[in-house]
Structure formats: structure tokens, C-alpha cells
Design an enzyme around this catalytic site. Structure first.
Site, mmCIF file in Angstrom:
data_model
loop_
_atom_site.group_PDB
_atom_site.id
_atom_site.type_symbol
_atom_site.label_atom_id
_atom_site.label_comp_id
_atom_site.label_asym_id
_atom_site.label_seq_id
_atom_site.Cartn_x
_atom_site.Cartn_y
_atom_site.Cartn_z
ATOM 1 C CB CYS A 122 1.102 4.801 10.669
ATOM 2 S SG CYS A 122 0.726 3.055 10.451
ATOM 3 N N GLY A 123 -1.506 5.346 8.312
ATOM 4 C CA GLY A 123 -2.961 5.355 8.136
ATOM 5 C C GLY A 123 -3.626 4.110 8.688
ATOM 6 C CG ASN A 124 -3.439 0.289 6.750
ATOM 7 O OD1 ASN A 124 -4.570 0.578 6.383
ATOM 8 N ND2 ASN A 124 -2.527 -0.172 5.917
ATOM 9 C CD GLU B 5 4.160 0.265 4.779
ATOM 10 O OE1 GLU B 5 4.649 0.974 5.695
ATOM 11 O OE2 GLU B 5 3.171 -0.472 4.929
ATOM 12 C CB THR C 126 0.036 7.077 4.431
ATOM 13 O OG1 THR C 126 1.086 6.092 4.497
ATOM 14 C CG2 THR C 126 -0.307 7.560 5.837
ATOM 15 C CB CYS D 18 1.123 1.297 2.763
ATOM 16 S SG CYS D 18 1.815 2.804 3.470
ATOM 17 C CG ASN E 158 8.625 2.315 9.178
ATOM 18 O OD1 ASN E 158 7.446 2.100 8.924
ATOM 19 N ND2 ASN E 158 9.232 3.447 8.825
ATOM 20 C CG ASN F 268 3.659 8.654 5.405
ATOM 21 O OD1 ASN F 268 2.662 9.237 4.992
ATOM 22 N ND2 ASN F 268 3.708 7.339 5.508
HETATM 23 N N1 LIG Z 1 6.471 2.950 6.189
HETATM 24 C C1 LIG Z 1 5.837 4.243 6.370
HETATM 25 C C2 LIG Z 1 5.174 4.320 7.743
HETATM 26 C C3 LIG Z 1 4.060 3.340 7.921
HETATM 27 C C4 LIG Z 1 2.927 3.626 6.973
HETATM 28 C C5 LIG Z 1 1.762 2.687 7.283
HETATM 29 N N2 LIG Z 1 1.996 1.357 6.795
HETATM 30 C C6 LIG Z 1 0.437 3.229 6.776
HETATM 31 O O1 LIG Z 1 -0.544 2.449 6.861
HETATM 32 O O2 LIG Z 1 0.353 4.393 6.363
HETATM 33 C C7 LIG Z 1 6.875 5.350 6.296
HETATM 34 O O3 LIG Z 1 8.023 5.101 6.695
HETATM 35 O O4 LIG Z 1 6.515 6.457 5.877
#
Ligand SMILES: N[C@@H](CCC[C@H](N)C(=O)O)C(=O)O
Length: 328
Positions: free
Chosen positions: A77-79, A219, A230, A228, A68, A165
Site C-alpha cells: 500500500c503506497g499511500n 481498487e 501503488t 492509490c 482493504n 500487489n
Molecule cells: N487495494 C489494494 C491495496 C491498497 C493499495 C493502496 N490504496 C495504495 O495506496 O497502494 C490491493 O488490494 O492491492
């Protein structure tokens, strides 16, 4: 050193992608953290929500690690997996690969276009865990589904899950979405607190209509982002559990960066997985001239802009008009 990087995004959630596999970079854990803090800074750095590291894997086609913008590492991290997966597909000349992530090896497949001229990738979001110790979240219960949490709010109902996550989800009407509650609750749970000691991604969800939702996420390790992946996946699963959407059926997930599609699959023994389908768009590539022990003092050179964003901008304009008209 000369650090080659690509900036790109998945539904407006933007990342710097660093291929240490091809370029044989060797980073310490401190280097990774410092690179994320320095280069993701939107004031003094390049600006991004995080860094995706492309690494060699002994058990899959490639490995992904995600940091991050605050320098913390996340398990998924899905995206980012769509952008990382697209990059590896391009590198290997394939349309389908498996990527090693912190908790699972996940498929990435080239899917049809999510919008004219916007190639889409389908990524697996898994494992899905409901035990609160998986987040962790300490409220004296083993699970949380569609319930109030006294320490958070006297009116909003929450669900919690890890993919893997951690995510806290609230499904509400326009007044809930438009209130300042999401910011208040997210900042509390991502500061020093005894409920979510590792922090948590907090999403507020508005059901637009059957098979269409809007998700806004604060996030962990970043703050409010355009999207985000996920979180949108976890939110879609929660709406299926609430009976608002259907399993094995594509759900359009609108967000402030555009839209993705999620499909929630129920497997044997109460196991779930989610397909997250959406863009993986390159913005530009460049070389950052820096020293790893002081990455804030960098010079960006040889910047080359990709032409893909124009088509994505049209998708985003269509979504913004739709959301303004039908949702907010
Ligand atoms: N901030 C999230 C990690 C990043 C997630 C991402 N933006 C997604 O697309 O899933 C965390 O700390 O869990």
C-alpha cells in the site's frame, strides 16, 4: 477493549492506523478482517479505504500490514506506507526508517514539502514484477504490455504488473477516461472471473503533458478511491516504458485526492523500483470502545482533530482547478 486509532490519508486515500506494537494489542486474523469490515464501513463505521496495522519487526524498524475495506489483505500500500512510515518516524524520532512489508523491507524518508505546509515522505515501491503469474492474470501470455485483451475490450490497450500487489493499467485520451469502461472492466475482474482470480487494481491514465499524468483507480477490495499509491507508481512506470515520461525524472501524478510525485528507477538486469513522494496527513485520533468479536457495535470517544488538513485542502483546491481547466 479500548482501541486507540488515528485516521489519516495519503493523497485522499484514507486509512485507520492501529499501533498494536505500542499498545500491545493481540489480534487474530479474523479480528483484523472483522475490524476492517466494521470500522471502514462508510455507512455504519468510521469510514476509510483500509486499516494499516503498525507492528513490531525483527528485520526492520517496524512492520506494516494493510487490510482493504472489504476485509481482504493486500501485499502493499503506497499511500498507506507514507502514513504508516510518518507515524513510525514520529514514534522513533527519526527522519528515515525501513518498514517490513509482505514482500520486501522498504525505505521511508522524510522529504521536502510537496506543497507549502504539507510535509512529504518518500517511500520505495518494490519489487516490480511483470510476469502475469505474479498478479495472477490468466490470458495465455507471460506478460502484458500495451496490448489489447479481447476478453476485456476491443479498443483499449492494457499493461499489467505487480508492485507487488496487482495492477492493470490503461493509458488513454479523455474519451477513454470519461467512458464507463473502467468501471465495467474493474467490476468484472474483481468479481468471480477466470482472468484475475485474486482481483486486480484497475487504473486509467491520462497523459497531461511531459512529466505530468492523471490517474484514476478502481481498487481491488475497495472500489474507486481518491488515489492509490501503488497504482500511481505502476502507472508512472508504464508511461516511462511507453516513452511518455522519463526514468529518474520526477513525474507529477494528479488524482482525485490531490497529487503525488513518482520517480521510476531502472536498475541492473531489468529490475525497477519507484519512489513515491507525497503527504502523510493525520486527520484525527480517537479511542474506539468495542468488543473484538462484535466490532460493529463501537463507540468512538476522546476524538482529537489535527490541524494539518487545512494546508492539504489548499493543495487539493489548486489541483482541482488545474484538472478542471487543463484536463477535464
Ligand atoms: N487495494 C489494494 C491495496 C491498497 C493499495 C493502496 N490504496 C495504495 O495506496 O497502494 C490491493 O488490494 O492491492
Amino acid at each position: 477493549m479500548e482501541l486507540k486509532l488515528i485516521k489519516g490519508h495519503g493523497s485522499g486515500n484514507d486509512f485507520l492506523l492501529i499501533d498494536e506494537w505500542t499498545h500491545r494489542y493481540t489480534f487474530t486474523e479474523e479480528n483484523r478482517r472483522d475490524l476492517a469490515l466494521a470500522l471502514c464501513d462508510r455507512e455504519t463505521g468510521i469510514g476509510a479505504d483500509g486499516i494499516l496495522f503498525v507492528m513490531e519487526s525483527r528485520q526492520a524498524d517496524a512492520k506494516m500490514r494493510i487490510f482493504n475495506s472489504d476485509g481482504s489483505e493486500a501485499s502493499m500500500c503506497g499511500n498507506g506506507l507514507r502514513l504508516h512510515g510518518r507515524y513510525v518516524c514520529d514514534k522513533l524520532g527519526r527522519n528515515e526508517i525501513v518498514v517490513e512489508t509482505n514482500k520486501a523491507n522498504l525505505y521511508v524518508k522524510r522529504d521536502g514539502d510537496i506543497y507549502e505546509g504539507v510535509p512529504a515522505y518518500r517511500v520505495e515501491i518494490s519489487p516490480v514484477l511483470f510476469e502475469l503469474e505474479s498478479l495472477p492474470m490468466m490470458i495465455g501470455k507471460d506478460r502484458l504490455f500495451d496490448e489489447k485483451v479481447e476478453k476485456l475490450s476491443d479498443s483499449i490497450r492494457f499493461s499489467a504488473l505487480a508492485v507487488p500487489n496487482p495492477h492493470l493499467i490503461a493509458v488513454g485520451d479523455r474519451t477513454v477516461i470519461a467512458s464507463g469502461e473502467q468501471k465495467r472492466i474493474a467490476e468484472m475482474l474483481n468479481g468471480p472471473n477466470d482472468i484475475c482470480p485474486d482481483g486486480v487494481n484497475v487504473s486509467f491514465v491520462y497523459p497531461i503533458k511531459d512529466s505530468a499524468i492523471y490517474v484514476r483507480t478502481f481498487e481491488r477490495g475497495v472500489g474507486f478511491t481518491n488515489a492509490c499509491g501503488t497504482a500511481m507508481s505502476a502507472s508512472t512506470l508504464t508511461t516511462c516504458q511507453l516513452g511518455l515520461n522519463h526514468y529518474d525524472t520526477p513525474v507529477d501524478v494528479y488524482n482525485n485526492g490531490g497529487k503525488v510525485r513518482c520517480v521510476v528507477h531502472q536498475h541492473e538486469a531489468g529490475r525497477y523500483s519507484i519512489d513515491l513522494i507525497g503527504n502523510g496527513t493525520y486527520l484525527f485520533e480517537a479511542v474506539a470502545h468495542l468488543e473484538l468479536d462484535s466490532p460493529r457495535h463501537f463507540q468512538l470517544k476522546d476524538q482529537k482533530t489535527y490541524k494539518e488538513q487545512a494546508a492539504y485542502d489548499q493543495l487539493r483546491e489548486e489541483v482541482e482547478s488545474y484538472l478542471n481547466v487543463d484536463v477535464f
